[in-house]
Design an enzyme around this catalytic site. Structure first.
Site, mmCIF file in Angstrom:
data_model
loop_
_atom_site.group_PDB
_atom_site.id
_atom_site.type_symbol
_atom_site.label_atom_id
_atom_site.label_comp_id
_atom_site.label_asym_id
_atom_site.label_seq_id
_atom_site.Cartn_x
_atom_site.Cartn_y
_atom_site.Cartn_z
ATOM 1 N N GLU A 165 0.828 -1.211 0.000
ATOM 2 C CA GLU A 165 0.000 0.000 0.000
ATOM 3 C C GLU A 165 0.861 1.259 0.000
ATOM 4 O OE1 GLU A 165 -2.707 2.117 -0.586
ATOM 5 O OE2 GLU A 165 -3.898 0.525 0.341
ATOM 6 N N ILE A 209 -1.882 7.475 1.705
ATOM 7 C CA ILE A 209 -3.274 7.449 1.224
ATOM 8 C C ILE A 209 -3.752 6.008 1.055
ATOM 9 C CG2 ILE A 209 -4.845 8.196 -0.600
ATOM 10 C CD1 ILE A 209 -2.645 10.172 -1.508
ATOM 11 N N LYS A 224 4.558 4.141 -10.141
ATOM 12 C CA LYS A 224 3.299 4.046 -9.394
ATOM 13 C C LYS A 224 2.140 3.711 -10.332
ATOM 14 C CE LYS A 224 4.981 7.186 -5.822
ATOM 15 N NZ LYS A 224 5.184 8.609 -5.470
#
Lengths: 429, 429
Positions: B131, B138, B207
């Site tokens: 995560e 976030i 990402k």
């Protein structure tokens, strides 16, 4: 879940129920692929099974006998979408007692009967999930409970009612009066025929009760906190604050920990235009969560509506399939919350609008009263036109105690030169 | 997990590692309460165990032998925070092969070796969670994977690099040049000494690879898509677009499904100021996820930094403790993605800035070239002062095919009256 095939029963074939059926019609292959097993919508119960809901339902799926879901040994998960307290509560308890997991979007019921529902679920070793009950389609309860679980939550605040946010947005953009925008919202289907629940803050309050319990481990019934709606707001308040002060007006639910106390309240709030929440417009919702390590996190999306809400409901079903034994949703938090603070103890900046006769000495009297109650003035604006008998006075205070502000307002109200109701709006800093 | 006590081993005691230790120092009681069992940080391995990291570590916890974590039978979960490809990859594979769950913030490694890492985790029946690798603190991967699992994802786009967003925000607010703001960011610690990775879009690309795999089931290596940074942006571009066109400039990673193709790209992008992403400033990140039922959801917070990243790392540990057998993170999605589209096939509006001699016929030539390539002009702005020899010309196109735009730009570049490099910025609608 260990079974190769999961059967879901739906109770309540209204708007959101039709959304759930629509998801199964369009995305069932995806759901089964993600779950690694077949996921079926096996039964749909409603008293009315003849109305056209705009979605196809396979023959044999529909029933007007709720027990074909609640007492059906083949059903693993029951979705409750009838809303309200009864018979929803009876149905949910029956499902739980029959060892079925329950998914519900029923914020009123969950906010009111939290403890009983969670206890019965735990006793039966099944889960009750309710992501859709707060923030519609926004993933909100799971991030609060799980993704942010390393944090002590410091505050939770946000725009949790789309109807109220739509009305405030339109009032701000068009300068329209509350009642005119409300009527427009009703015509468009964004507001109910009886809009009280949304515009007076009760809907926001129920959602805040759920967030507060999850974030701070403290259950606070609605009668124990201040809930105030937007029906007294005028476009003048919004316009002045927007143009002269740099604030947007939003109906916020706010819960925050102050030392070991919990402050919880719902009311219209001025927010600096630099705050991201002030850019959340129309029917959208957004909730700010602040944790001691993560800092601020904002989650934004559609807080209501058929498809968004159905998305959260079906997401909960998949979460149960993946994590049948997960118990984090009911887990305690190390909240150390002792008291719930009365709104009188709130420290806030305030916007005060009043109407006074344009006579010498009025401002002197008003500022004297404020001073007596330890309220210092950040700015004062008196904008009359020549010849006006009555002029609006707008006062922005520095941070003050709400109890003192209320006393001052009562005294100002009693001044013979002050007319009409005094408007008080809290300012978020 | 079945065990009563969970032991976590940390590999890499740098900035984020110190954040993880800090969370255990301050919130261990909370973690254990939520987990329903004792959660210990049992070992911290780093080659350097003498430097002061600003956090207390219990004696005996620190070791400079990584195998005291990786080969320790008492360790259940290994947190990898050393970053980079090696030895991080070797350590992670060893941990997985020793049947330990792994939590990592290592976006470079996960984006590059996705398949191998997921396969080894699956073979060993353990989880690898990451995560923290996208969007820092976030909650982003879990909502995408779980909360929104009822949806076919249509698009994912957002601001995923805090350094670049800080620079663009300051350029916009202060009208400063790129290099000046970069230097200021370096002085403040918001940018690395070698900022290439952040400002040229590589960090955003890694990402986006992870988000794309989770959202669309399609792994796209970085060499297969267009990645462009912000180092050529001038404050003039930002200012003109802000004041004259109503756009903000952001470095976006964008992945979206068009029919059965996937469009994936990283580049500076003009966004309408009415779009919520345009209000995401400074080092903050925000990602927009659009699903076929939920509609748009935006998740916002700190995309980097010690505490926020550590929050996501520890959150992953708790998630593993709760759901040891959860496999959704690696689950396939019914993406039906066939091709990855080349950026030449992109349909977009464009901002084109060029510099030309102020002579008759220049605009005629330029507009002729655009027309030849089927590019129609929405607006054209030529803003010279009297006596200027060279004037800037800014053209906003209607939606056009990027391949055509590139051909037109090449031809315009060859005009004898056009000087300097032509700046091309895509516009998000």
């Amino acid at each position: 879940m260990e079974k190769d095939e999961i059967n879901i029963g739906l109770v309540g074939f209204g708007t959101i129920g039709a959304g759930v059926v629509d998801i199964f019609n369009k995305n069932q292959a995806l759901l089964s692929l993600k779950a690694g097993k077949t996921v079926n919508l096996a039964k749909v119960a409603d008293l009315d099974i003849t109305s056209d809901r705009g979605v196809k339902v396979a023959p044999g799926l529909l029933t007007d006998d709720v027990n074909e879901v609640l007492e059906n040994d083949d059903i693993d998960i029951v979705i409750e979408l009838i809303g309200g307290y009864e018979p929803a509560k009876t149905f949910i308890l029956k499902a739980l007692n029959n060892k079925k997991h329950v998914v519900s979007a029923n914020k009123a019921l969950i906010a009111k009967h939290w403890e009983e529902l969670m206890n019965v679920a735990e006793e039966n070793d099944v889960r009750i999930s309710f992501e859709a009950s707060v923030g519609g389609g926004i993933p909100l309860l799971a991030p609060l409970n799980e993704g942010l679980s390393a944090n002590k939550i410091e505050s939770i605040y946000g725009i949790m009612n789309g109807t109220a946010n739509y009305i405030l947005t339109k009032m701000s953009e068009e300068g329209s009066e509350f009642n005119d925008v409300l009527k427009e919202a009703q015509d468009k289907g964004y507001a109910e025929a009886d809009p009280t629940f949304d515009i007076e803050g009760h809907d926001t309050a129920q959602k805040l009760i759920i967030l507060s319990k999850l974030g701070f481990g403290k259950y606070v019934p609605q009668e124990n906190f201040h809930v105030e709606g937007i029906s007294k707001i005028t476009p003048k308040d919004i316009e002045f604050a927007k143009n002269e002060l740099g604030y947007s007006l939003k109906l916020l639910g706010i819960a925050r920990k102050i030392n070991n106390d919990l402050e919880i309240r719902v009311h219209p709030t001025f927010i600096p235009q630099t705050h991201l929440l002030s850019s959340v417009n129309d029917v959208f919702n957004a909730v700010y969560l602040v944790g001691d390590f993560v800092g601020p996190v904002m989650l934004y999306g559609q807080g209501a509506g058929r498809n968004a809400t159905a998305s959260a409901v079906v997401g909960d079903c998949l979460d149960i399939i993946f994590n049948e034994n997960k118990r984090i949703s009911y887990g305690p938090v190390d909240s150390q919350v002792n008291n719930v603070r009365h709104v009188h103890e709130l420290d806030s900046k305030y916007y005060i609008r009043l109407s006074a006769f344009d006579k010498p000495g009025v401002l002197y009297e008003i500022s004297g009263i404020l001073s007596k109650h330890s309220i210092s003035i950040e700015s004062l604006n008196q904008k009359g036109n020549k010849g006006d008998i009555q002029v609006p006075i707008i006062i922005i205070t520095h941070t003050a105690k709400e109890g003192n502000v209320n006393k001052a307002i009562e005294e100002i109200n009693n001044l013979s030169d002050v007319r009409d109701e005094i408007i008080l709006i809290r300012i978020l800093e």
